[in-house]
Write an enzyme that holds these catalytic residues in place. Structure first.
Site, short mmCIF file in Angstrom:
data_model
loop_
_atom_site.label_atom_id
_atom_site.label_comp_id
_atom_site.label_asym_id
_atom_site.label_seq_id
_atom_site.Cartn_x
_atom_site.Cartn_y
_atom_site.Cartn_z
N THR A 17 0.80 -1.22 0.00
CA THR A 17 0.00 0.00 0.00
C THR A 17 0.84 1.27 0.00
O THR A 17 2.03 1.26 0.31
CB THR A 17 -0.93 0.03 1.23
OG1 THR A 17 -0.14 0.11 2.41
CG2 THR A 17 -1.83 -1.20 1.28
N ASP A 18 0.15 2.36 -0.33
CA ASP A 18 0.77 3.68 -0.23
C ASP A 18 0.53 4.23 1.18
O ASP A 18 0.00 3.53 2.05
CB ASP A 18 0.23 4.62 -1.31
CG ASP A 18 -1.27 4.85 -1.21
OD1 ASP A 18 -1.88 4.56 -0.16
OD2 ASP A 18 -1.86 5.33 -2.20
N ALA A 19 0.87 5.47 1.41
CA ALA A 19 0.74 6.07 2.74
C ALA A 19 -0.71 6.13 3.23
O ALA A 19 -0.96 6.19 4.42
CB ALA A 19 1.35 7.47 2.74
N GLY A 20 -1.67 6.08 2.28
CA GLY A 20 -3.08 6.12 2.66
C GLY A 20 -3.70 4.75 2.86
O GLY A 20 -4.90 4.65 3.11
N ILE A 22 -3.94 2.42 0.56
CA ILE A 22 -4.52 1.96 -0.70
C ILE A 22 -3.44 1.19 -1.46
O ILE A 22 -2.28 1.61 -1.50
CB ILE A 22 -5.00 3.17 -1.55
CG1 ILE A 22 -6.01 4.02 -0.78
CG2 ILE A 22 -5.55 2.71 -2.90
CD1 ILE A 22 -7.32 3.34 -0.47
#
Length: 136
Positions: A17-20, A22
């Site tokens: 995932t990314d920082a959010g 997602i």
């Protein structure tokens, strides 16, 4: 005969995932790669077979449509449907799904090449025969 679909269960980890939280877009390609690898292994064509026949499969073309995001800890399914099998290549339609909802859809063509020169070569006859029933 309709093509048979192969499925591989997956889980989304923090590294996907990314920082959010997602799933980062390129990781859908990794999920699809894992499903293709396991599909081939299930047909008896794992790494030992591939290496012993001095061949490799490389992605020649790929198109992905992203439909909806996956998130951290989601349970996913990556699918493979072999839709075309030629002398030196095969085309697969793939999805990454969550509870039956398609999140990403891919159309992938892989080519058979020899390991030494990385030049196109015919898929071994045994492999063509075993994979043929999976095509439409």
């Amino acid at each position: 005969m309709a093509a048979e679909e192969f499925s591989l269960p997956l889980r989304v980890y923090i590294e996907d995932t990314d920082a959010g939280g997602i799933v980062y877009y390129v990781n859908y390609l990794k999920f699809m790669e894992r499903a293709r690898t396991e599909f081939m292994r299930a047909q008896g064509f794992g790494k030992d077979y591939i290496f012993n026949h001095d061949l490799m499969f490389v992605v020649r073309d790929v198109a992905v449509k992203y439909v909806a995001p996956a998130q951290l800890d989601d349970e996913l399914t990556a699918t493979v449907c072999l839709v075309a099998l030629k002398g030196a290549s095969m085309r697969m339609q793939q999805t990454v799904q969550r509870s039956g909802q398609v999140l990403a859809r891919g159309d992938v063509t892989i080519a058979c090449v020899d390991r030494a020169g990385v030049k196109p070569r015919r898929i071994p006859e045994q492999m063509l025969e075993r994979l043929a029933p999976f095509t439409e």
